[in-house]
Design an enzyme around this catalytic site. Structure first.
Site, PDB file in Angstrom:
ATOM      1  N   ASP A  67     -33.019  14.867  -0.881  1.00 32.87           N
ATOM      2  CA  ASP A  67     -33.408  16.022  -0.532  1.00 32.87           C
ATOM      3  C   ASP A  67     -33.795  16.888  -1.815  1.00 32.87           C
ATOM      4  O   ASP A  67     -33.795  16.203  -2.878  1.00 32.87           O
ATOM      5  CB  ASP A  67     -32.474  16.698   0.473  1.00 32.87           C
ATOM      6  CG  ASP A  67     -30.928  16.787  -0.381  1.00 32.87           C
ATOM      7  OD1 ASP A  67     -30.953  16.440  -1.676  1.00 32.87           O
ATOM      8  OD2 ASP A  67     -30.007  16.961   0.492  1.00 32.87           O
ATOM      9  N   ASN A 136     -19.609  21.066   5.837  1.00 31.12           N
ATOM     10  CA  ASN A 136     -19.981  21.191   7.574  1.00 31.12           C
ATOM     11  C   ASN A 136     -20.212  19.716   8.089  1.00 31.12           C
ATOM     12  O   ASN A 136     -20.856  19.740   9.154  1.00 31.12           O
ATOM     13  CB  ASN A 136     -21.018  22.344   7.782  1.00 31.12           C
ATOM     14  CG  ASN A 136     -22.488  21.747   7.090  1.00 31.12           C
ATOM     15  OD1 ASN A 136     -22.437  20.877   6.284  1.00 31.12           O
ATOM     16  ND2 ASN A 136     -23.533  22.618   7.187  1.00 31.12           N
ATOM     17  N   HIS A 138     -22.598  17.913   6.773  1.00 31.81           N
ATOM     18  CA  HIS A 138     -24.055  17.388   6.613  1.00 31.81           C
ATOM     19  C   HIS A 138     -23.839  16.084   5.741  1.00 31.81           C
ATOM     20  O   HIS A 138     -23.232  15.969   4.761  1.00 31.81           O
ATOM     21  CB  HIS A 138     -25.055  18.509   6.331  1.00 31.81           C
ATOM     22  CG  HIS A 138     -24.885  18.746   4.695  1.00 31.81           C
ATOM     23  ND1 HIS A 138     -25.230  20.117   4.489  1.00 31.81           N
ATOM     24  CD2 HIS A 138     -24.392  18.409   3.805  1.00 31.81           C
ATOM     25  CE1 HIS A 138     -24.908  20.451   3.178  1.00 31.81           C
ATOM     26  NE2 HIS A 138     -24.499  19.205   2.580  1.00 31.81           N
ATOM     27  N   GLU A 143     -28.414  19.178   8.619  1.00 31.21           N
ATOM     28  CA  GLU A 143     -27.194  20.245   9.056  1.00 31.21           C
ATOM     29  C   GLU A 143     -26.653  19.764  10.518  1.00 31.21           C
ATOM     30  O   GLU A 143     -27.574  19.148  11.053  1.00 31.21           O
ATOM     31  CB  GLU A 143     -27.826  21.569   9.233  1.00 31.21           C
ATOM     32  CG  GLU A 143     -28.305  21.932   7.603  1.00 31.21           C
ATOM     33  CD  GLU A 143     -27.311  22.166   6.600  1.00 31.21           C
ATOM     34  OE1 GLU A 143     -26.224  21.804   6.548  1.00 31.21           O
ATOM     35  OE2 GLU A 143     -27.301  23.265   5.972  1.00 31.21           O
TER      36      GLU A 143
HETATM   37  P1  PGA Z   1     -21.026  19.052  -3.299  1.00 30.41           P
HETATM   38  O1  PGA Z   1     -22.301  18.803  -2.131  1.00 30.41           O
HETATM   39  O2  PGA Z   1     -21.006  17.737  -3.992  1.00 30.41           O
HETATM   40  O3  PGA Z   1     -21.533  19.794  -4.173  1.00 30.41           O
HETATM   41  O4  PGA Z   1     -19.778  19.354  -2.580  1.00 30.41           O
HETATM   42  C1  PGA Z   1     -22.109  17.607  -1.093  1.00 30.41           C
HETATM   43  C2  PGA Z   1     -23.207  17.743  -0.082  1.00 30.41           C
HETATM   44  O5  PGA Z   1     -23.308  18.891   0.504  1.00 30.41           O
HETATM   45  O6  PGA Z   1     -23.652  17.017   0.256  1.00 30.41           O
END
Ligand code: PGA
Length: 262
Positions: A67, A136, A138, A143
C-alpha cells in the site's frame, strides 16, 4: 495456519528475516509482497544484516508493496516509497526498477489501482507476501468491512488507523485520509503469506484473526482461507489466544516439531 509463538520480539524479527531470506535464496527470481509499519522496521534491519552476512543477492528479485498513502508526494518523508528505500532497498542490491509501490497521487486512482494489480499478475503473482496487522485487524490498508475478495483500490482510512500512524507525521492534519492498497483477494492469491505481529496492542486483533469467525469486520481473518500462512508472534501478541497451549504443543517456542501441522 502455522502459529509460531516466540518468547521475544527479537526472536520474531530474526525468524521472519530468515524466512524471507530463505525464500530469496531458494528462488533468486522471487516476487515478494512487502509491508511497512513499525513492526517491519526491525524485520528489515535484521533482513539487511542477514543479507550481508550471507552475501545474498537480491539482483533478480521483484517486490510489490502492499500500500501507499494517497495524496502525498512519493518523495515525502512519510511516504512508503521513502520508508522502503530507507529501511531496505538502499541497503541491498535489489534493482530499484523492480521495486513497486502503489502510486501516491494522480487524477485517476481507479486506473492506477487496476494497473498495479495488472503489474502483479504480469510478474506471475506474489510468491511470498509479508504482512503486518493493524490493531483493528486490517491487512494492507484493507480496513474492517473491506470485501474479502477485493482487488487493489483506493480506501478511506479509519480514524483508528490514522491515530496509529500519527507518530510518522507532525500533526493529525498531515495524516492522509486515503490509501491505495492491494485487496484481500490480491493477498489471498499469493502462494504463501508470512504475518508478523509483536506487542500486546496487537493481541486482540491476533486472537480474532486466528480464532474468530471469518468476517469482514476483521479483514485478517480471511487468511483462515489461505492454504499457506505462517503467523509469527511474540508472547505479548499471543496473549489472548485461547488455543495457545495447542500452538505451543505443535511448535514449542516457535520451533518446528515432530508433530505434523495438519
Ligand atoms: P505497525 O502496523 O507495524 O506499525 O503496528 C502494522 C499494520 O498496520 O499493518
Amino acid at each position: 495456519m502455522k502459529v509460531l509463538i516466540f518468547k521475544t520480539a527479537e526472536e520474531v524479527k530474526v525468524q521472519a528475516a530468515r524466512q524471507l531470506l530463505m525464500s530469496v535464496q531458494r528462488n533468486p527470481e522471487s516476487v515478494l509482497g512487502l509491508a511497512t509499519g513499525g513492526t517491519m522496521e526491525d524485520v528489515y534491519a535484521e533482513l539487511v544484516k542477514q543479507s550481508h552476512q550471507h552475501d545474498a543477492s537480491w539482483a533478480q528479485v521483484t517486490t510489490f508493496n502492499l500500500d501507499e498513502y494517497w495524496g502525498i508526494s512519493s518523495d515525502s518523508p512519510a511516504s512508503y516509497r521513502t520508508y522502503m528505500n530507507h529501511h531496505l532497498f538502499d541497503h541491498i542490491d535489489v534493482d530499484p526498477g523492480a521495486t513497486h509501490i502503489p502510486p501516491s497521487e494522480g487524477d485517476n486512482p481507479e486506473m492506477a489501482a487496476a494497473q498495479y494489480e495488472a503489474r502483479i499478475s504480469g510478474a506471475g503473482g506474489i510468491d511470498l507476501q509479508l504482512l503486518g496487522i493493524g490493531v483493528n485487524g486490517h491487512i494492507g490498508f484493507n480496513e474492517p468491512t473491506s470485501s474479502l475478495v477485493s482487488k487493489t483500490r483506493l480506501k478511506t482510512l479509519t480514524q483508528s488507523t490514522r491515530d496509529a500512524n500519527l507518530r510518522f507525521f507532525d500533526t493529525m492534519e498531515q495524516v492522509p485520509r486515503y490509501a491505495l492498497t492491494v485487496g484481500i483477494g490480491t493477498i489471498m492469491a499469493s502462494d504463501e503469506c508470512l504475518l508478523v505481529a509483536t506487542g500486546s496492542s496487537k493481541a486482540p486483533a491476533v486472537q480474532t484473526m486466528i480464532e474468530g469467525p471469518l468476517a469482514a469486520s476483521c479483514p485478517a481473518s480471511a487468511l483462515q482461507m489461505h492454504q499457506k500462512v505462517t503467523v509469527m508472534l511474540d508472547e505479548e501478541a499471543a496473549r489472548d489466544l485461547e488455543l495457545r497451549s495447542y500452538y505451543q504443543l505443535v511448535h514449542p517456542d516457535g520451533q518446528e516439531s515432530a508433530v505434523s501441522d495438519g
